[in-house]
Design a protein around this motif. Structure first.
Motif, PDB file in Angstrom:
ATOM      1  N   GLN A  78       0.843  -1.195   0.000  1.00 22.70           N
ATOM      2  CA  GLN A  78       0.000   0.000   0.000  1.00 22.70           C
ATOM      3  C   GLN A  78       0.877   1.243   0.000  1.00 22.70           C
ATOM      4  OE1 GLN A  78      -3.184  -0.196  -0.337  1.00 22.70           O
ATOM      5  NE2 GLN A  78      -3.853   1.910  -0.017  1.00 22.70           N
ATOM      6  N   VAL A  79       0.561   2.188  -0.846  1.00 23.95           N
ATOM      7  CA  VAL A  79       1.323   3.429  -0.948  1.00 23.95           C
ATOM      8  C   VAL A  79       0.596   4.517  -0.176  1.00 23.95           C
ATOM      9  CG1 VAL A  79       2.204   5.187  -2.514  1.00 23.95           C
ATOM     10  CG2 VAL A  79       2.247   2.774  -3.190  1.00 23.95           C
ATOM     11  N   GLN A  80       1.310   5.193   0.696  1.00 20.75           N
ATOM     12  CA  GLN A  80       0.750   6.310   1.452  1.00 20.75           C
ATOM     13  C   GLN A  80       1.216   7.622   0.825  1.00 20.75           C
ATOM     14  OE1 GLN A  80      -1.367   5.612   3.954  1.00 20.75           O
ATOM     15  NE2 GLN A  80      -0.994   3.425   3.621  1.00 20.75           N
ATOM     16  N   LEU A  81       0.283   8.543   0.660  1.00 16.94           N
ATOM     17  CA  LEU A  81       0.589   9.864   0.112  1.00 16.94           C
ATOM     18  C   LEU A  81       0.066  10.916   1.083  1.00 16.94           C
ATOM     19  CD1 LEU A  81      -0.616   9.210  -3.550  1.00 16.94           C
ATOM     20  CD2 LEU A  81       1.744   9.194  -2.750  1.00 16.94           C
ATOM     21  N   VAL A  82       0.926  11.864   1.445  1.00 13.90           N
ATOM     22  CA  VAL A  82       0.539  12.899   2.394  1.00 13.90           C
ATOM     23  C   VAL A  82       0.858  14.263   1.808  1.00 13.90           C
ATOM     24  CG1 VAL A  82       0.831  13.831   4.713  1.00 13.90           C
ATOM     25  CG2 VAL A  82       0.982  11.344   4.334  1.00 13.90           C
ATOM     26  N   GLU A  83      -0.196  15.050   1.552  1.00 12.34           N
ATOM     27  CA  GLU A  83      -0.017  16.389   0.992  1.00 12.34           C
ATOM     28  C   GLU A  83       0.190  17.411   2.105  1.00 12.34           C
ATOM     29  OE1 GLU A  83      -3.452  14.546  -1.574  1.00 12.34           O
ATOM     30  OE2 GLU A  83      -2.875  14.612   0.544  1.00 12.34           O
ATOM     31  N   SER A  84       0.841  18.500   1.743  1.00 14.31           N
ATOM     32  CA  SER A  84       1.008  19.635   2.642  1.00 14.31           C
ATOM     33  C   SER A  84       1.237  20.881   1.802  1.00 14.31           C
ATOM     34  CB  SER A  84       2.168  19.420   3.612  1.00 14.31           C
ATOM     35  OG  SER A  84       3.377  19.275   2.902  1.00 14.31           O
ATOM     36  N   GLY A  85       1.168  22.039   2.453  1.00 15.10           N
ATOM     37  CA  GLY A  85       1.490  23.282   1.769  1.00 15.10           C
ATOM     38  C   GLY A  85       0.293  24.108   1.353  1.00 15.10           C
ATOM     39  N   GLY A  86      -0.908  23.597   1.561  1.00 15.39           N
ATOM     40  CA  GLY A  86      -2.080  24.382   1.212  1.00 15.39           C
ATOM     41  C   GLY A  86      -2.243  25.558   2.162  1.00 15.39           C
ATOM     42  N   GLY A  87      -3.160  26.456   1.812  1.00  9.90           N
ATOM     43  CA  GLY A  87      -3.415  27.602   2.655  1.00  9.90           C
ATOM     44  C   GLY A  87      -4.234  28.636   1.924  1.00  9.90           C
ATOM     45  N   SER A  88      -4.275  29.828   2.490  1.00 10.87           N
ATOM     46  CA  SER A  88      -5.016  30.934   1.913  1.00 10.87           C
ATOM     47  C   SER A  88      -4.049  31.976   1.381  1.00 10.87           C
ATOM     48  CB  SER A  88      -5.932  31.560   2.967  1.00 10.87           C
ATOM     49  OG  SER A  88      -6.898  30.624   3.415  1.00 10.87           O
ATOM     50  N   VAL A  89      -4.345  32.492   0.212  1.00  8.54           N
ATOM     51  CA  VAL A  89      -3.474  33.475  -0.427  1.00  8.54           C
ATOM     52  C   VAL A  89      -4.327  34.415  -1.264  1.00  8.54           C
ATOM     53  CG1 VAL A  89      -3.066  32.018  -2.440  1.00  8.54           C
ATOM     54  CG2 VAL A  89      -1.349  33.712  -1.777  1.00  8.54           C
ATOM     55  N   GLN A  90      -3.839  35.608  -1.473  1.00  8.87           N
ATOM     56  CA  GLN A  90      -4.540  36.552  -2.328  1.00  8.87           C
ATOM     57  C   GLN A  90      -4.238  36.274  -3.792  1.00  8.87           C
ATOM     58  OE1 GLN A  90      -3.567  40.521  -0.910  1.00  8.87           O
ATOM     59  NE2 GLN A  90      -5.471  40.553   0.275  1.00  8.87           N
ATOM     60  N   ALA A  91      -5.144  36.698  -4.644  1.00 12.46           N
ATOM     61  CA  ALA A  91      -4.943  36.535  -6.079  1.00 12.46           C
ATOM     62  C   ALA A  91      -3.611  37.146  -6.502  1.00 12.46           C
ATOM     63  CB  ALA A  91      -6.089  37.190  -6.842  1.00 12.46           C
ATOM     64  N   GLY A  92      -2.909  36.411  -7.367  1.00  8.54           N
ATOM     65  CA  GLY A  92      -1.595  36.837  -7.804  1.00  8.54           C
ATOM     66  C   GLY A  92      -0.463  36.246  -6.988  1.00  8.54           C
ATOM     67  N   GLY A  93      -0.805  35.640  -5.863  1.00  7.56           N
ATOM     68  CA  GLY A  93       0.198  35.059  -4.990  1.00  7.56           C
ATOM     69  C   GLY A  93       0.631  33.670  -5.425  1.00  7.56           C
ATOM     70  N   SER A  94       1.476  33.063  -4.602  1.00  8.56           N
ATOM     71  CA  SER A  94       2.041  31.750  -4.920  1.00  8.56           C
ATOM     72  C   SER A  94       1.942  30.815  -3.725  1.00  8.56           C
ATOM     73  CB  SER A  94       3.521  31.885  -5.315  1.00  8.56           C
ATOM     74  OG  SER A  94       3.675  32.685  -6.459  1.00  8.56           O
ATOM     75  N   LEU A  95       1.879  29.526  -4.023  1.00 12.22           N
ATOM     76  CA  LEU A  95       1.952  28.482  -3.024  1.00 12.22           C
ATOM     77  C   LEU A  95       2.704  27.306  -3.631  1.00 12.22           C
ATOM     78  CD1 LEU A  95      -1.672  28.273  -1.511  1.00 12.22           C
ATOM     79  CD2 LEU A  95       0.393  28.980  -0.300  1.00 12.22           C
ATOM     80  N   ARG A  96       3.354  26.527  -2.777  1.00  8.15           N
ATOM     81  CA  ARG A  96       3.966  25.288  -3.243  1.00  8.15           C
ATOM     82  C   ARG A  96       3.400  24.128  -2.440  1.00  8.15           C
ATOM     83  NH1 ARG A  96      10.182  22.976  -3.461  1.00  8.15           N
ATOM     84  NH2 ARG A  96       9.865  22.798  -1.192  1.00  8.15           N
ATOM     85  N   LEU A  97       2.769  23.219  -3.124  1.00  8.89           N
ATOM     86  CA  LEU A  97       2.249  22.018  -2.502  1.00  8.89           C
ATOM     87  C   LEU A  97       3.295  20.919  -2.542  1.00  8.89           C
ATOM     88  CD1 LEU A  97      -1.357  21.889  -4.013  1.00  8.89           C
ATOM     89  CD2 LEU A  97      -0.525  23.145  -2.020  1.00  8.89           C
ATOM     90  N   SER A  98       3.311  20.106  -1.507  1.00  8.89           N
ATOM     91  CA  SER A  98       4.201  18.948  -1.443  1.00  8.89           C
ATOM     92  C   SER A  98       3.382  17.699  -1.189  1.00  8.89           C
ATOM     93  CB  SER A  98       5.227  19.122  -0.323  1.00  8.89           C
ATOM     94  OG  SER A  98       6.031  20.255  -0.523  1.00  8.89           O
TER      95      SER A  98
END
Length: 119
Positions: free
Chosen positions: A1-21
């Motif tokens: 079984q493969v486990q996948l765990v996301e992180s890096g989400g959040g709230s940002v204003q338009a034009g901003g950046s985020l990096r998900l892992s």
């Protein structure tokens, strides 16, 4: 079984950046990012195979970049110039089946991380 765990989400204003892992418990050749907004169907965002991006949704081309660090078994999604319509729960997914990979069908899924973009 493969486990996948996301992180890096959040709230940002338009034009901003985020990096998900997305940290994987096993080394996988085919991985992807999907998203689902409230009341909408899940859609594919990007896909990567053996470290090479093979698909981007038209709506994110030129703004999002998918990458994979195989040594760390971690998938990334760099999201720039974010728009309110990018608001969704983002999921990473993986498959070891190359036939299914080519068709965008994934067997393993993470729990999702929320991205909210305000105008």
């Amino acid at each position: 079984q493969v486990q996948l765990v996301e992180s890096g989400g959040g709230s940002v204003q338009a034009g901003g950046s985020l990096r998900l892992s997305c940290a994987a418990s096993n080394s996988m050749l085919c991985l992807g990012w999907f998203r689902q907004a409230p009341g909408k169907e899940r859609e594919a965002v990007a896909r990567i195979y053996t470290g090479r991006p093979t698909y981007y949704a038209d709506s994110v081309k030129g703004r999002f970049t998918i990458s994979h660090d195989n040594a760390k078994m971690t998938l990334y999604l760099q999201m720039n110039s974010l728009k309110p319509e990018d608001t969704a729960t983002y999921y990473c997914a993986a498959t070891a089946d190359l036939y299914q990979c080519a068709r965008g069908n994934f067997r393993y899924w993470g729990q999702g991380t929320q991205v909210t973009v305000s105008s």
